[in-house]
Every structure is written in structure tokens, then in C-alpha cells.
Design an enzyme around this catalytic site. Structure first.
Site, mmCIF file in Angstrom:
data_model
loop_
_atom_site.group_PDB
_atom_site.id
_atom_site.type_symbol
_atom_site.label_atom_id
_atom_site.label_comp_id
_atom_site.label_asym_id
_atom_site.label_seq_id
_atom_site.Cartn_x
_atom_site.Cartn_y
_atom_site.Cartn_z
ATOM 1 N N ARG A 281 3.371 -1.417 11.024
ATOM 2 C CA ARG A 281 3.449 -2.730 10.370
ATOM 3 C C ARG A 281 4.296 -2.634 9.109
ATOM 4 N NH1 ARG A 281 -0.887 -7.358 8.398
ATOM 5 N NH2 ARG A 281 0.005 -8.863 9.824
ATOM 6 N N TYR B 248 0.852 -1.192 0.000
ATOM 7 C CA TYR B 248 0.000 0.000 0.000
ATOM 8 C C TYR B 248 0.894 1.251 0.000
ATOM 9 C CZ TYR B 248 -3.588 -3.472 0.526
ATOM 10 O OH TYR B 248 -4.396 -4.553 0.283
HETATM 11 C C1 LIG Z 1 -8.971 -11.972 4.730
HETATM 12 C C2 LIG Z 1 -7.671 -11.264 4.987
HETATM 13 C C3 LIG Z 1 -7.666 -9.889 5.165
HETATM 14 C C4 LIG Z 1 -6.468 -9.219 5.462
HETATM 15 N N1 LIG Z 1 -6.508 -7.859 5.694
HETATM 16 C C5 LIG Z 1 -5.397 -7.212 6.109
HETATM 17 C C6 LIG Z 1 -5.454 -5.852 6.486
HETATM 18 O O1 LIG Z 1 -6.511 -5.208 6.495
HETATM 19 N N2 LIG Z 1 -4.287 -5.255 6.872
HETATM 20 C C7 LIG Z 1 -3.099 -5.923 6.891
HETATM 21 O O2 LIG Z 1 -2.069 -5.347 7.252
HETATM 22 N N3 LIG Z 1 -3.037 -7.239 6.567
HETATM 23 C C8 LIG Z 1 -4.148 -7.893 6.208
HETATM 24 N N4 LIG Z 1 -4.096 -9.246 5.928
HETATM 25 C C9 LIG Z 1 -2.862 -9.998 6.212
HETATM 26 C C10 LIG Z 1 -2.957 -10.626 7.617
HETATM 27 O O3 LIG Z 1 -2.978 -9.609 8.625
HETATM 28 C C11 LIG Z 1 -1.757 -11.544 7.915
HETATM 29 O O4 LIG Z 1 -0.569 -10.828 7.716
HETATM 30 C C12 LIG Z 1 -1.742 -12.794 7.034
HETATM 31 O O5 LIG Z 1 -3.023 -13.421 7.026
HETATM 32 C C13 LIG Z 1 -0.693 -13.803 7.540
HETATM 33 O O6 LIG Z 1 -0.975 -14.171 8.877
HETATM 34 P P1 LIG Z 1 -1.640 -15.589 9.234
HETATM 35 O O7 LIG Z 1 -0.743 -16.650 8.627
HETATM 36 O O8 LIG Z 1 -1.685 -15.668 10.729
HETATM 37 O O9 LIG Z 1 -3.001 -15.617 8.596
HETATM 38 C C14 LIG Z 1 -5.258 -9.938 5.581
HETATM 39 C C15 LIG Z 1 -5.265 -11.321 5.368
HETATM 40 C C16 LIG Z 1 -6.449 -11.989 5.087
HETATM 41 C C17 LIG Z 1 -6.441 -13.490 4.911
#
Ligand SMILES: Cc1cc2nc3c(=O)[nH]c(=O)nc-3n(C[C@H](O)[C@H](O)[C@H](O)COP(=O)(O)O)c2cc1C
Length: 369
Positions: free
Chosen positions: A229, A182
């Protein structure tokens, strides 16, 4: 029995967490279309997850220009402040802590999502190549226009205004979204940033906007309530860098001079492999930062227990597991089984796949406890 460190309190800057399990920011595209506000469903969804040591909200746009997908919420209007206040009040009443992730998508947008059909803004006029959702279908993001240097004070004001609104809405702090391709990440990486002015070229120049934004929001919030982040090793949304190790080292080194609540690192490719350049030593980066390190990406219970015990992470943020398990912190502590996430309901829709994932039942609690 003594508790494992993952389940013990931690103070991140000025924010006191009851455990080290964090709900990662998760865009779910369920805001009211007419004014980009959260509503009753959001109150329920976040309150259900108040067992986390900290909740980070879904990315929330600081301005209409910062919007890149249908049905994502904002924090620039009074109606949005009032709507988010209902979320923070309810999470606090349930014993939780919640910070807001401040978002500007930059080029990851489409003219149909911008006011008056304008082009999205970016460091350089290069399309992201990433898709977006316009409310009816997946579409290619539009070719952006390059932000002019003269517009940057306006952008900083918008960040400041959004940060002040988040404070009015009762959040415990804010997380600056400088990850996942972003706007701020676009500036930091030399793939999307081809500028030849003071915002392009050297690491100092490419990271200038991120630090200017950080300084702007720090006029509103004390540093101990501000997190950031980063995803230097990720190519999410088409933002790649030719030397991610150097970028990570530089940014983390400069962030160490601030007394921030935490640094939230996406360790590897967002939602993909936990891999980073050979020359990057995450433990050394964490030591360089010196403050609270929040690790994220592909963590399961075992890795979270290990990394928090051995030192590579102070806090662990869970994304997908928090979509499907409102009581994730409790489940991890009891070593109970986890619900599986339904990908078809990640983005958009109503209560299904949002507020209807089951909590552990009395029977399961007995069995596990
Ligand atoms: C449905 C979805 C929405 C996400 N929305 C965001 C977001 O709004 N902001 C962000 O920084 N990362 C977003 N991410 C990334 C997650 O915060 C995270 O970094 C990613 O899912 C990896 O972590 P995990 O393996 O625990 O799922 C999103 C991921 C998913 C699957």
C-alpha cells in the site's frame, strides 16, 4: 443480465477474489490491552464482512516498537498468531479471503506506548506533529530518535518474523503498509527523511528500506501473495514530499519488477480529496506497474463501477463504507441504500459501531432484488 465487472471474479497474483470489492485496512482499536490480541469481537466483525472479494486487516504491528496507538493488534507473539488463526478460519469458512496489513508506525507513537518508555524510531529525529491516542486521551506524538543503519538488519528480521507468523495464522497473503506517514513512508518522503547516509537523499536511497523489507518478506511469501500500500500524494501523519509525482513514478516503476499480488494506491489525500499532481497520470502509473491495481479513497458505487469498467482500477478498496455496511458487496451489487457510519465509534470501544451495523433485511433484499 450480465454482471457488471465490479461484481465479477479477479485473480490478484495467486489470490482468487470472488468480486473486485475490497475491505480497506481499518484500525479500530479494540484489541485486548494485555497482549494486543484480537478476540471474539474481531472474529465476528471480519466474518460479517466475508462477502468482500478480499479483506485487508487493520494495520497490525510487527513488533512492540511498531506500535503507535492504544489497543491495536500485533503479529509478533504466539498468542497473536493463535488469535488471528481464529479470524482467518472463520472468514475462510464464510467463503472470504483475508490478508494481513503489516505495520510499523515509526515516529507516529509516544514514549508511553513504547517498551520501557523508549523513544519511537524514525528516519530522522523530527516529530510527526500528528496526534495519537494513549488509551486515555489524544496526545502529541513524541520526538523520535533516528534509526541507526546497524539496526536495519534487526528490523528486517522483525518484518520477516511477522510475515512468517501471518502465514502460520492462515492468511491468504500480506499487505506491506508503506503508506500514510508510517515508518516506510517516512523513509520514502523527504519531509520526514533528512538522512545523509545510504537511506536518505536520492529516491533510490529513500526507498531503500521499503525494498529491503519487501525482499525480506518475499523470503517467506511468494510474490503473488504479497501486496503493497502506497500513498505518495498524501500528507497523512505529517509525511510530505517535495516531489510526490517523481516519488510515485520511481516506486511504481521498481515495483513493476516484482510479480506482486497487487499495488494498493491511495488516490489522493487519505480520507480527503482525490487529487494528485498535474504531472501524474494514474492510468499511466497503472500501466507502468502492469499488475493488479487496487484503487482507494473516496470511492462510491458510481466511481467504482466506472473505474473498474473503464480500466483505471482492477479492484476498489472501500474504507468508511465497510465500517458501516458488513454486506457492502451485496448492497453495491443490488444498488441498495448504505448505512451511515458513526464516527464516534471508529476508534476503541466494544460491539457498538463495530459488529452491530445492520445487514439488509429480507424485505430490503426483496425490494432491491
Ligand atoms: C477508522 C479508520 C481507520 C483506518 N485505519 C487504517 C489502517 O489501519 N491502515 C491503513 O492503511 N489505512 C487506514 N485507514 C485509511 C483507509 O484504509 C482508507 O484509505 C480511507 O478511509 C479512504 O478510503 P474511503 O474513502 O473508502 O474511506 C483508516 C481510515 C479510517 C477512517
Amino acid at each position: 443480465m450480465t454482471k457488471h465487472t465490479l461484481f465479477t471474479p479477479h485473480t490478484a497474483g495467486k489470490i482468487e477474489l470472488k468480486n473486485r470489492i475490497v475491505m480497506a485496512p481499518l484500525t479500530r482499536n479494540r484489541a485486548r490491552p494485555e497482549d494486543d490480541t484480537p478476540h471474539d469481537l474481531h472474529v465476528t466483525y471480519y466474518t460479517q464482512r466475508a462477502g468482500a472479494g478480499l479483506i485487508i486487516t487493520e494495520a497490525t504491528q510487527i513488533t512492540p516498537e511498531g506500535k503507535g496507538y492504544a489497543w491495536t493488534p500485533g503479529i509478533y507473539s504466539e498468542a497473536q498468531v493463535d488469535a488471528w488463526k481464529r479470524v482467518t478460519d472463520s472468514v475462510h469458512a464464510a467463503g472470504g479471503k483475508i490478508v494481513m496489513q503489516l505495520w510499523h508506525v515509526g515516529r507516529v507513537s509516544h514514549t508511553s506506548l513504547q517498551e520501557d518508555g523508549k523513544k519511537p524510531v524514525a528516519p530522522s529525529p523530527i516529530a510527526s506533529g500528528a496526534p495519537t491516542f494513549d488509551g486515555t486521551q489524544m496526545i502529541d506524538t513524541s520526538e523520535p530518535r533516528a534509526l541507526e543503519v546497524a539496526e536495519i538488519p534487526r528490523l528486517l528480521d522483525e518484518y520477516r518474523h511477522a510475515a512468517a507468523n501471518a502465514k502460520k495464522a492462515g492468511f491468504d497473503g500480506i499487505e506491506l503498509h508503506a503508506a500514510n506517514g508510517y515508518l516506510l513512508d517516512q523513509f520514502m518522503k523527504d519531509g520526514p527523511n533528512k538522512r545523509e547516509d545510504t537511506y536518505g537523499g536520492s529516491l533510490e536511497n529513500r526507498t531503500r528500506l521499503t525494498f529491503e523489507v519487501l525482499d525480506a518478506i518475499l523470503t517467506v511469501w511468494e510474490p503473488g501473495r504479497v501486496g503493497i500500500r502506497l500513498s505518495p500524494f498524501s500528507g497523512a501523519n505529517g509525511a510530505t514530499d517535495s516531489d510526490p509525482a517523481a516519488l510515485a513514478d520511481y516506486v511504481v516503476g521498481r515495483l513493476a519488477r516484482y510479480d506482486l499480488a497487487y499495488l494498493h494506491m491511495i488516490e489522493g489525500e487519505t480520507g480527503g480529496p482525490r487529487s494528485w499532481p498535474n504531472e501524474t497520470d494514474l492510468a499511466a502509473l497503472k500501466a507502468k506497474f502492469g499488475g493488479t491495481w487496487m484503487g482507494n479513497n473516496g470511492y462510491d458505487r458510481e466511481l467504482a463501477l466506472k473505474n473498474v469498467a473503464d480500466g483505471p482500477a482492477d479492484l476498489v478498496a472501500f474504507g468508511v463504507p465497510y465500517i458501516a455496511n458488513p454486506d457492502l458487496a451485496q448492497r453495491l451489487e443490488l444498488d441498495a441504500e448504505l448505512n451511515a457510519a458513526d464516527k464516534s465509534t471508529f476508534y476503541g470501544g466494544g460491539a457498538k459501531g463495530y459488529t452491530d451495523y445492520p445487514f439488509l433485511s429480507e424485505a430490503e433484499l426483496k425490494k432491491a432484488g
